[in-house]
Design an enzyme around this catalytic site. Sequence first.
Site, short mmCIF file in Angstrom:
data_model
loop_
_atom_site.label_atom_id
_atom_site.label_comp_id
_atom_site.label_asym_id
_atom_site.label_seq_id
_atom_site.Cartn_x
_atom_site.Cartn_y
_atom_site.Cartn_z
CE LYS A 274 -4.40 -1.84 1.26
NZ LYS A 274 -5.57 -1.89 2.11
CE LYS B 33 -5.44 -7.65 -2.07
NZ LYS B 33 -5.92 -7.61 -0.72
CE LYS C 255 -13.64 -3.83 -0.70
NZ LYS C 255 -12.69 -3.89 0.42
P1 TYM Z 1 -10.57 -6.18 2.82
O1 TYM Z 1 -11.66 -5.19 2.94
O2 TYM Z 1 -9.37 -5.84 2.01
O3 TYM Z 1 -11.13 -7.53 2.25
C1 TYM Z 1 -12.24 -8.21 2.86
C2 TYM Z 1 -12.05 -9.71 2.73
O4 TYM Z 1 -11.91 -10.08 1.35
C3 TYM Z 1 -10.73 -10.88 1.20
N1 TYM Z 1 -10.17 -10.60 -0.12
C4 TYM Z 1 -9.89 -11.54 -1.03
N2 TYM Z 1 -10.04 -12.87 -1.02
C5 TYM Z 1 -9.67 -13.56 -2.13
N3 TYM Z 1 -9.18 -12.97 -3.25
C6 TYM Z 1 -9.02 -11.61 -3.31
N4 TYM Z 1 -8.57 -11.05 -4.42
C7 TYM Z 1 -9.39 -10.84 -2.16
N5 TYM Z 1 -9.38 -9.51 -1.89
C8 TYM Z 1 -9.85 -9.39 -0.63
C9 TYM Z 1 -9.80 -10.44 2.31
O5 TYM Z 1 -8.87 -11.44 2.63
C10 TYM Z 1 -10.77 -10.20 3.44
O6 TYM Z 1 -11.06 -11.40 4.11
N6 TYM Z 1 -7.95 -6.05 7.04
C11 TYM Z 1 -9.20 -6.50 6.47
C12 TYM Z 1 -10.42 -5.97 7.20
C13 TYM Z 1 -10.41 -6.23 8.65
C14 TYM Z 1 -10.56 -7.48 9.29
C15 TYM Z 1 -10.48 -7.22 10.68
C16 TYM Z 1 -10.75 -8.77 8.83
C17 TYM Z 1 -10.24 -5.28 9.61
N7 TYM Z 1 -10.31 -5.89 10.83
C18 TYM Z 1 -10.59 -8.25 11.63
C19 TYM Z 1 -10.84 -9.80 9.77
C20 TYM Z 1 -10.78 -9.53 11.14
C21 TYM Z 1 -9.25 -6.02 5.03
O7 TYM Z 1 -8.63 -5.07 4.66
O8 TYM Z 1 -10.13 -6.68 4.27
#
Ligand code: TYM
Length: 337
Positions: free
Chosen positions: A118, A200, A203
Amino acid sequence: MSEESAEKKIILSGIQPTGVFTLGNYLGAVKSWKDLQEAYNCYYFIADLHSLTIHIDPVKRRQQTRQAFALLLACGIDTEKSLVFVQSHNKCHAEMGWIMDCCSQFGELSRMTQFKDKSQKHPDNINAGLFTYPALMAGDILLYQADYVPVGADQTQHLEFTRDVATRFNHTYGEIFKLPEGYFPKAGARVMSLQDPTSKMSKSDTNPKATISILDDEKTILRKFKSAVTDSDAEVRYDVENKPGVSNLMTIYSAITGKTMDEITGEFRGKGYGDFKQTVGQAVADELKPIREKFDELMNDRAFLDAEMKKGAERATRIASKTLTKAKKRVGLLLEN
Ligand code: TYM
């Protein structure tokens, strides 16, 4: 709904409201969240505090947060079964985040690949929050004494970090945190970009052809799959190293249909990539159509969404404040009467 069924294990996960969820978010995380609702006490939240690490127009951020909440419900998360809430509506997250910051080491935070990625993508905004992001995430998880955290493979390092911080805290101040385990879907844990299958699906990708948004309509989905990058040897075979594009499409198809990679290879033997892409695209479009319809319906009922958010915030605060109070006592903060 009872506060918690003591015999059920706790599942917790979050998603950032940084845009409409992608097919990666859906297949890597949210689709499995839905299936876990019967067997576990599930807590799901919109990680709006985490999204502050990225610059987004404030009006847009508010809209996206409400939309993300509606999207979770549209994806089948049921507020009668699961706790669904917005992270900033429960002040315990910010407070616990600071305690976790003070238990995190500069060296270990510097090793986080998401921070490195990032910071490269946003060189003009490498803020302190981006650096300490994993500490806030550790607090999110530990506040609820979660047993399992269902996430995509990109979050593995953050989960290991959470376990390390929890172990350190327990060792220094006495055992209060449960050590959470990751819970990764069998298929779909890593969905890659349709245009660059070595990175990957995200968004924030600036190339709209690279990403399927879960609100894309059928025509758009089919068009994007048609232009997905593959290779020149016209064989549907799972080989991430040499055939990343085809393997990614197989991962997506497998996550939706439940078919194994061998079954998929058999299904498309002797057929061209054109057929293969069309079939995968259609399977995705059919899966996402009811979600899009439900989302439109929910977004037209703002009063319902607001009431559900309020209910979620109250319950989340009740649960989390118990752990927060224990942690504050243990570190020696003087509690107010
Ligand atoms: P975020 O918002 O980036 O993504 C949400 C979830 O989607 C999964 N994900 C993917 N899985 C497969 N292929 C992809 N290309 C892909 N892109 C995203 C992510 O692994 C995630 O499960 N840090 C986290 C949010 C968060 C969180 C937490 C999660 C904050 N606190 C506590 C679990 C527990 C995040 O940025 O997710």
